[in-house]
Motif scaffolding. Structure first.
Motif, PDB file in Angstrom:
ATOM      1  N   SER A  47       0.855  -1.193   0.000  1.00 25.14           N
ATOM      2  CA  SER A  47       0.000   0.000   0.000  1.00 25.14           C
ATOM      3  C   SER A  47       0.886   1.237   0.000  1.00 25.14           C
ATOM      4  N   LEU A  48       0.243   2.372  -0.106  1.00 26.73           N
ATOM      5  CA  LEU A  48       0.935   3.630   0.163  1.00 26.73           C
ATOM      6  C   LEU A  48       1.082   3.766   1.674  1.00 26.73           C
ATOM      7  N   HIS A  49       2.031   4.584   2.090  1.00 22.34           N
ATOM      8  CA  HIS A  49       2.256   4.803   3.516  1.00 22.34           C
ATOM      9  C   HIS A  49       1.237   5.830   4.027  1.00 22.34           C
ATOM     10  N   GLU A  50       0.019   5.380   4.220  1.00 19.64           N
ATOM     11  CA  GLU A  50      -1.044   6.286   4.671  1.00 19.64           C
ATOM     12  C   GLU A  50      -2.159   5.459   5.287  1.00 19.64           C
ATOM     13  N   GLY A  51      -3.057   6.131   5.963  1.00 19.86           N
ATOM     14  CA  GLY A  51      -4.240   5.471   6.510  1.00 19.86           C
ATOM     15  C   GLY A  51      -3.917   4.325   7.454  1.00 19.86           C
ATOM     16  N   ILE A  52      -4.716   3.277   7.347  1.00 19.71           N
ATOM     17  CA  ILE A  52      -4.582   2.173   8.305  1.00 19.71           C
ATOM     18  C   ILE A  52      -3.254   1.441   8.125  1.00 19.71           C
ATOM     19  N   SER A  53      -2.753   1.407   6.897  1.00 21.38           N
ATOM     20  CA  SER A  53      -1.480   0.745   6.650  1.00 21.38           C
ATOM     21  C   SER A  53      -0.357   1.443   7.429  1.00 21.38           C
ATOM     22  N   ARG A  54      -0.378   2.761   7.409  1.00 19.92           N
ATOM     23  CA  ARG A  54       0.615   3.545   8.140  1.00 19.92           C
ATOM     24  C   ARG A  54       0.427   3.352   9.651  1.00 19.92           C
ATOM     25  N   ASN A 102      14.022  -6.243  14.842  1.00 19.37           N
ATOM     26  CA  ASN A 102      14.017  -5.754  13.464  1.00 19.37           C
ATOM     27  C   ASN A 102      12.655  -6.052  12.845  1.00 19.37           C
ATOM     28  N   GLN A 103      11.897  -5.004  12.604  1.00 18.73           N
ATOM     29  CA  GLN A 103      10.543  -5.181  12.049  1.00 18.73           C
ATOM     30  C   GLN A 103      10.592  -5.839  10.674  1.00 18.73           C
ATOM     31  N   SER A 104      11.676  -5.576   9.927  1.00 23.74           N
ATOM     32  CA  SER A 104      11.770  -6.167   8.587  1.00 23.74           C
ATOM     33  C   SER A 104      12.027  -7.675   8.650  1.00 23.74           C
ATOM     34  N   LEU A 105      12.723  -8.109   9.694  1.00 23.54           N
ATOM     35  CA  LEU A 105      12.926  -9.550   9.878  1.00 23.54           C
ATOM     36  C   LEU A 105      11.586 -10.234  10.162  1.00 23.54           C
ATOM     37  N   ASP A 164      11.622  -5.062   3.255  1.00 30.02           N
ATOM     38  CA  ASP A 164      11.773  -3.899   4.127  1.00 30.02           C
ATOM     39  C   ASP A 164      10.390  -3.378   4.506  1.00 30.02           C
ATOM     40  N   ASP A 165      10.360  -2.489   5.478  1.00 30.32           N
ATOM     41  CA  ASP A 165       9.054  -1.985   5.898  1.00 30.32           C
ATOM     42  C   ASP A 165       8.541  -0.871   4.986  1.00 30.32           C
ATOM     43  N   VAL A 166       9.386   0.141   4.755  1.00 30.77           N
ATOM     44  CA  VAL A 166       8.934   1.273   3.939  1.00 30.77           C
ATOM     45  C   VAL A 166       9.947   1.577   2.849  1.00 30.77           C
ATOM     46  N   TYR A 167       9.448   1.887   1.668  1.00 28.35           N
ATOM     47  CA  TYR A 167      10.312   2.373   0.595  1.00 28.35           C
ATOM     48  C   TYR A 167      10.079   3.872   0.511  1.00 28.35           C
ATOM     49  N   THR A 168      11.150   4.650   0.655  1.00 27.39           N
ATOM     50  CA  THR A 168      10.980   6.107   0.566  1.00 27.39           C
ATOM     51  C   THR A 168      11.802   6.655  -0.591  1.00 27.39           C
ATOM     52  N   THR A 169      13.072   6.880  -0.353  1.00 28.99           N
ATOM     53  CA  THR A 169      13.905   7.452  -1.418  1.00 28.99           C
ATOM     54  C   THR A 169      14.538   6.372  -2.295  1.00 28.99           C
ATOM     55  N   GLY A 170      14.549   5.150  -1.799  1.00 26.81           N
ATOM     56  CA  GLY A 170      15.213   4.080  -2.535  1.00 26.81           C
ATOM     57  C   GLY A 170      16.689   3.957  -2.198  1.00 26.81           C
ATOM     58  N   VAL A 192       7.972  -4.651   0.068  1.00 25.60           N
ATOM     59  CA  VAL A 192       7.895  -3.708   1.196  1.00 25.60           C
ATOM     60  C   VAL A 192       6.448  -3.604   1.662  1.00 25.60           C
ATOM     61  N   TRP A 193       6.305  -3.258   2.932  1.00 27.37           N
ATOM     62  CA  TRP A 193       4.962  -3.080   3.465  1.00 27.37           C
ATOM     63  C   TRP A 193       4.302  -1.876   2.786  1.00 27.37           C
ATOM     64  N   SER A 194       5.022  -0.762   2.732  1.00 30.22           N
ATOM     65  CA  SER A 194       4.389   0.414   2.128  1.00 30.22           C
ATOM     66  C   SER A 194       5.403   1.296   1.424  1.00 30.22           C
ATOM     67  N   ARG A 195       4.868   2.181   0.616  1.00 30.07           N
ATOM     68  CA  ARG A 195       5.714   3.136  -0.089  1.00 30.07           C
ATOM     69  C   ARG A 195       5.325   4.541   0.339  1.00 30.07           C
ATOM     70  N   ARG A 196       6.322   5.279   0.744  1.00 32.02           N
ATOM     71  CA  ARG A 196       6.079   6.647   1.172  1.00 32.02           C
ATOM     72  C   ARG A 196       6.575   7.596   0.103  1.00 32.02           C
ATOM     73  N   VAL A 197       5.708   8.494  -0.304  1.00 35.24           N
ATOM     74  CA  VAL A 197       6.121   9.505  -1.266  1.00 35.24           C
ATOM     75  C   VAL A 197       6.984  10.496  -0.495  1.00 35.24           C
ATOM     76  N   PRO A 198       8.216  10.733  -0.932  1.00 39.49           N
ATOM     77  CA  PRO A 198       9.174  11.491  -0.130  1.00 39.49           C
ATOM     78  C   PRO A 198       8.667  12.828   0.392  1.00 39.49           C
ATOM     79  N   SER A 199       7.891  13.531  -0.405  1.00 37.15           N
ATOM     80  CA  SER A 199       7.469  14.848   0.049  1.00 37.15           C
ATOM     81  C   SER A 199       6.297  14.771   1.023  1.00 37.15           C
TER      82      SER A 199
END
Ligand SMILES: [Zn+2]
Ligand SMILES: [Zn+2]
Length: 214
Positions: A47-54, A102-105, A164-170, A192-199
């Motif tokens: 998912s995106l890094h927002e809402g319930i996923s976040r 480690n949450q990613s583990l 990994d948990d979040v993908y942000t900048t890569g 990854v669990w979620s993707r965060r838009v950097p801005s």
């Protein structure tokens, strides 16, 4: 999330976090496919890094709700088709960090239980004297040296899935892919669990979080 009592998590709330994104390039974040980076690796995010996923991820990462990790990983494993790979490798915790687990583990172990591919902790490590990326922004965050991580020589000839948990900048992902490739391995895909838009927001400003722990 819905307030159900007596359980570590509510399965239907957890499942409602799944809103998979189309695969994107793990190296640059653009849509995965032709014309991207050479040796492009597909990254799948639940998912995106927002809402319930976040919200769920923040519980796992910062509120020590460790019991969420494996069910979250199982959901990842059920949402995406398994790939041919020899092992799943979680992105390691920063050596300078003070997290208890480690949450990613945990995510990788959950995926492992669905895909039947072993999760290997310790196959990737951060090299010493590389500062934590959390809290850094912009320029300093982009300064991560490409050899900031090191992979075990035992990866030679193996294909792996990074988790990994979040993908942000890569940035972290590029560093991890480079380490696996230097060791002679191949990254077949990334989960990854979620993707965060950097801005979107700065991790250090997440509500209720001690920035020092981020
Ligand atoms: Zn619920
Ligand atoms: Zn790319």
């Amino acid at each position: 999330m819905c307030g159900r009592m007596g359980v570590s998590h509510c399965d239907s709330c957890l499942r409602s976090a799944a809103s998979p994104l189309p695969p994107f390039c793990a190296k640059c974040g653009a849509p995965f496919g032709a014309g991207c980076c050479s040796g492009s690796v597909p990254c799948c995010a639940l998912s995106l890094h927002e809402g319930i996923s976040r919200d769920i991820l923040l519980e796992l990462k910062y509120k020590n709700v460790r019991a969420l990790g494996i069910p979250m990983g199982r959901l990842l494993g059920e949402t995406f088709d398994s790939v041919r790979a020899d092992m799943l490798i979680p992105i390691p915790l920063h050596i300078s960090g003070r997290r208890e687990y480690n949450q990613s583990l945990l995510l990788a172990e959950g995926v492992s239980s669905v895909w039947g591919i072993p999760a290997e902790d310790g196959a990737l490590i951060w090299r010493k004297n590389v500062g934590s990326q959390a809290g850094k922004t912009g320029h300093s965050r982009n300064m991560m040296p490409p050899d900031a991580m090191e992979a075990s020589k035992s990866l030679d000839g193996l294909s792996v899935v990074l988790v990994d948990d979040v993908y942000t900048t890569g940035n972290t992902m590029r560093t991890a892919i480079s380490a696996v490739e230097r060791a002679g391995g191949t990254v077949s895909s990334v989960l990854v669990w979620s993707r965060r838009v950097p801005s979107q927001e700065n991790e250090a400003s997440w509500k209720g979080i001690d920035a020092d722990r981020a």
